[in-house]
Scaffold this active site. Structure first.
Site, short mmCIF file in Angstrom:
data_model
loop_
_atom_site.label_atom_id
_atom_site.label_comp_id
_atom_site.label_asym_id
_atom_site.label_seq_id
_atom_site.Cartn_x
_atom_site.Cartn_y
_atom_site.Cartn_z
N TYR A 72 0.83 -1.21 0.00
CA TYR A 72 0.00 0.00 0.00
C TYR A 72 0.87 1.25 0.00
CZ TYR A 72 -3.13 3.52 2.10
OH TYR A 72 -3.85 4.67 2.39
N LYS A 122 1.08 4.24 -2.86
CA LYS A 122 0.81 5.64 -2.56
C LYS A 122 2.05 6.51 -2.81
CE LYS A 122 -3.52 5.54 -1.09
NZ LYS A 122 -4.60 6.25 -1.80
#
Length: 229
Positions: free
Chosen positions: A126, A130
């Site tokens: 994740y 990002k």
């Protein structure tokens, strides 16, 4: 928050019950991870309103990797990148094509503190996705600035949503792995914040709305952190 400032919003999600109840919001049932999904949403906004002034890339999700790095496969990384990076990349590409014709536009990405100064092995894929979103936004701000298009990011820490606090959320998952309670995990997270509380969704939305507006007309390529300090 955008509607309150007079915007006509076209919002896409897989489930749209909550969105459909908001006045001046057109809810579009679409899977933004599927190829063509992001482009479909942007096309719907242009078809309904003739232009697109603002794009907010807010889709995202996380799966905690409690068994460590060696348990995270290429496929896990790919799924996270599709959800947290490529969906926004495709939407941005579709919106920029129209914004260039208009000679103006504003894009706001919702990123995460996990993308830069708080990398965490529990969300390694994740955070990487990002981070890619932040990097592309910065690069695009340089290319698109002369064309009147701004692109900025908001990076929240823990926010009081189901992603963190719901059944099966971050707190519950960590608690299950550690043999403790979700309340104990939440309290530990709060203890690390000088403000002593989670950020609210409305506070994130306020930052997004401000960056989308002409009030920040000379702000681009920036990343605003909201994490309680």
């Amino acid at each position: 928050s955008l509607v309150a400032e007079g915007a006509r919003v076209v919002a896409g999600a897989r489930t749209v019950e909550g969105l459909s109840e908001i006045e001046n919001v057109t809810a579009v049932a679409v899977d933004l991870v599927e190829p063509g999904g992001s482009e479909q949403l942007v096309a719907e906004a242009i078809a309904r309103h003739g232009r697109i002034d603002v794009l907010v890339n807010n889709v995202g999700g996380v799966h905690l990797r409690v068994d460590g790095f060696l348990s995270v496969s290429d496929q896990d990384f790919e799924r996270s990148l599709q959800l947290n990076f490529f969906a926004a990349l495709r939407a941005t590409r579709a919106a920029v094509a129209r914004m260039l014709e208009q000679g103006e536009g504003s894009i706001v990405n919702v990123a995460s503190v996990n993308s830069f100064f708080h990398p965490d092995g529990l969300v390694i894929d994740y955070g990487a996705a990002k981070a890619a979103l932040l990097n592309v936004a910065k690069a695009l701000s340089q290319e698109l600035g002369p064309n009147g298009i701004r692109i900025n990011s908001v990076s929240p820490g823990p926010v009081a949503t189901d992603l963190w606090l719901g059944d099966g959320g971050v707190a519950a998952t960590i608690a299950n792995a550690a043999g403790t309670s979700a309340d104990a995990v939440r309290e530990h997270a709060v203890a690390g914040m000088p403000t002593g509380r989670f950020t609210t969704p409305d506070e994130v939305a306020t930052l997004v709305t401000l960056l989308a507006s002409p009030k920040t007309g000379n702000v681009t390529g920036s990343n605003y952190v909201i994490d309680g300090g």
